[in-house]
Design an enzyme around this catalytic site. Structure first.
Site, PDB file in Angstrom:
ATOM      1  N   ASN A  11      44.444  42.372  42.499  1.00  0.00           N
ATOM      2  CA  ASN A  11      44.592  41.052  43.116  1.00  0.00           C
ATOM      3  C   ASN A  11      45.230  40.148  42.062  1.00  0.00           C
ATOM      4  OD1 ASN A  11      44.371  38.602  44.378  1.00  0.00           O
ATOM      5  ND2 ASN A  11      42.139  38.439  44.162  1.00  0.00           N
ATOM      6  N   TRP A  12      46.496  39.861  42.257  1.00  0.00           N
ATOM      7  CA  TRP A  12      47.238  39.097  41.241  1.00  0.00           C
ATOM      8  C   TRP A  12      47.028  37.592  41.338  1.00  0.00           C
ATOM      9  CZ3 TRP A  12      52.607  42.031  41.014  1.00  0.00           C
ATOM     10  CH2 TRP A  12      52.477  43.095  40.110  1.00  0.00           C
ATOM     11  N   LYS A  13      46.396  37.128  42.403  1.00  0.00           N
ATOM     12  CA  LYS A  13      46.170  35.677  42.581  1.00  0.00           C
ATOM     13  C   LYS A  13      47.496  34.931  42.384  1.00  0.00           C
ATOM     14  CE  LYS A  13      41.487  36.615  41.199  1.00  0.00           C
ATOM     15  NZ  LYS A  13      40.209  36.151  40.688  1.00  0.00           N
ATOM     16  N   HIS A  97      38.432  35.798  50.415  1.00  0.00           N
ATOM     17  CA  HIS A  97      38.145  35.839  48.976  1.00  0.00           C
ATOM     18  C   HIS A  97      37.311  34.615  48.614  1.00  0.00           C
ATOM     19  CE1 HIS A  97      38.656  35.690  44.652  1.00  0.00           C
ATOM     20  NE2 HIS A  97      38.981  36.973  44.709  1.00  0.00           N
ATOM     21  N   GLU A  99      37.451  32.604  46.261  1.00  0.00           N
ATOM     22  CA  GLU A  99      38.256  31.441  45.852  1.00  0.00           C
ATOM     23  C   GLU A  99      38.770  30.689  47.078  1.00  0.00           C
ATOM     24  OE1 GLU A  99      40.851  33.474  43.097  1.00  0.00           O
ATOM     25  OE2 GLU A  99      39.175  33.694  41.720  1.00  0.00           O
ATOM     26  N   GLU A 169      32.135  41.211  46.251  1.00  0.00           N
ATOM     27  CA  GLU A 169      32.470  40.513  45.021  1.00  0.00           C
ATOM     28  C   GLU A 169      31.449  39.405  44.789  1.00  0.00           C
ATOM     29  OE1 GLU A 169      36.864  40.876  43.872  1.00  0.00           O
ATOM     30  OE2 GLU A 169      36.731  39.272  45.340  1.00  0.00           O
ATOM     31  N   GLY A 175      36.051  36.552  37.561  1.00  0.00           N
ATOM     32  CA  GLY A 175      36.779  35.817  36.534  1.00  0.00           C
ATOM     33  C   GLY A 175      35.893  35.282  35.423  1.00  0.00           C
ATOM     34  N   SER A 211      35.193  41.016  37.523  1.00  0.00           N
ATOM     35  CA  SER A 211      35.322  41.361  36.099  1.00  0.00           C
ATOM     36  C   SER A 211      35.325  42.873  35.839  1.00  0.00           C
ATOM     37  CB  SER A 211      34.224  40.668  35.282  1.00  0.00           C
ATOM     38  OG  SER A 211      34.357  39.257  35.387  1.00  0.00           O
ATOM     39  N   GLY A 232      40.994  41.674  39.310  1.00  0.00           N
ATOM     40  CA  GLY A 232      41.780  40.469  39.084  1.00  0.00           C
ATOM     41  C   GLY A 232      42.422  40.492  37.700  1.00  0.00           C
TER      42      GLY A 232
HETATM   43  P1  PGA Z   1      38.338  39.383  38.284  1.00  0.00           P
HETATM   44  O1  PGA Z   1      38.792  39.004  39.773  1.00  0.00           O
HETATM   45  O2  PGA Z   1      38.514  40.867  38.123  1.00  0.00           O
HETATM   46  O3  PGA Z   1      39.243  38.585  37.388  1.00  0.00           O
HETATM   47  O4  PGA Z   1      36.901  38.983  38.159  1.00  0.00           O
HETATM   48  C1  PGA Z   1      38.429  39.795  40.868  1.00  0.00           C
HETATM   49  C2  PGA Z   1      38.838  39.121  42.148  1.00  0.00           C
HETATM   50  O5  PGA Z   1      38.755  37.893  42.229  1.00  0.00           O
HETATM   51  O6  PGA Z   1      39.255  39.768  43.126  1.00  0.00           O
END
Ligand code: PGA
Length: 250
Positions: A11-13, A97, A99, A169, A175, A211, A232
């Protein structure tokens, strides 16, 4: 000898331009040998979808998006539709997600509409669910996961359910560098699996995200109900992503 296949989703956001995405994916495709044992998917920014699809052609890598609007089309300035993503070559879309839920106020009801729309447009939804730290500390993990799943599943047929991917998640692990332990993740996945089984959909893949790092892969993948990972940060650098992809050799 572990035979289980992993589904690895990057997931590149809001990272990487089309040109950056293309060169990254070409490099990954070149280093993933034929008959790679795992499935590899990239959720890229909208503007990078087409370039990423071209870069992935000839490999088994699949390209998807990170969000979409639930309406078929209309006066929604700045939004993007499922049909547009599908035409650009996306085969899946991340929905719900944390976010999006937290920063953009997406509700369970809205996410349900997005899941429906994605399916109707030929996209595979990757539905994200997970509890906050407060919900975990209040002992509400099971209720939260079941509420999120139940809401997203409402009105879906068995054939539609069959096309879902689900990522657990925990919000506190995204993150933050604070990952759930494999046994914490397994416990949440067990709850999700039991819930899916009530719908006869116990086979829906369950991914862990939050993470994820290469050194956790072996232990995570050894857990009964963990079918893969959503990555991520560690998916932004070629070196750390290739380590995750090559987790069997670590
Ligand atoms: P992260 O993100 O690996 O940086 O915790 C995962 C995600 O948000 O899908």
């Amino acid at each position: 000898m572990m035979k289980k296949q992993a589904i690895i989703v990057a997931n590149w956001k809001m990272h990487k331009t089309a040109a950056e995405a293309a060169s990254f994916i070409k490099a990954v495709a070149a280093s993933v040998q034929d008959g790679a044992p795992d499935s590899l998917l990239f959720a890229v920014p909208f503007t990078a979808i087409q370039a990423a699809v071209d870069a992935a052609s000839g490999s088994s890598i699949k390209i998807g998006a990170q969000n979409m609007h639930e309406a078929e089309q209309g006066a929604y300035t700045g939004e993007i539709s499922a049909a547009m993503l599908h035409e650009a070559g996306a085969s899946f879309v991340i929905l719900g997600h944390s976010e999006r839920r937290r920063l953009f106020g997406e509700s369970d009801v809205r996410i349900r509409a997005k899941v429906k729309r994605a399916l109707a447009s030929g996209l595979r939804p990757l539905l994200c669910i997970g509890e906050t730290l407060e919900e975990r500390e209040a002992g509400e993990i099971e209720q939260v996961l079941e509420r999120q799943l139940e809401s997203a599943f409402e009105g879906l047929s068995y054939l539609e359910l069959e096309r879902l991917l689900i990522a657990y998640e925990p919000v506190w692990a995204i993150g933050t560098g604070l990952s759930a332990t494999p046994s914490m993740a397994q416990e949440a996945h067990r709850i999700c699996r039991a819930f899916l089984e009530k719908f006869g959909a116990g086979f829906v893949p369950l991914l862990y995200g939050g993470s994820v790092k290469a050194e956790m892969m072996r232990e995570l993948m050894a857990e009964k109900d963990i079918d893969g990972v959503l990555v991520g940060n560690a998916a932004l650098q070629l070196g750390s992503l290739l380590q995750i992809i090559n987790w069997r050799n670590l």
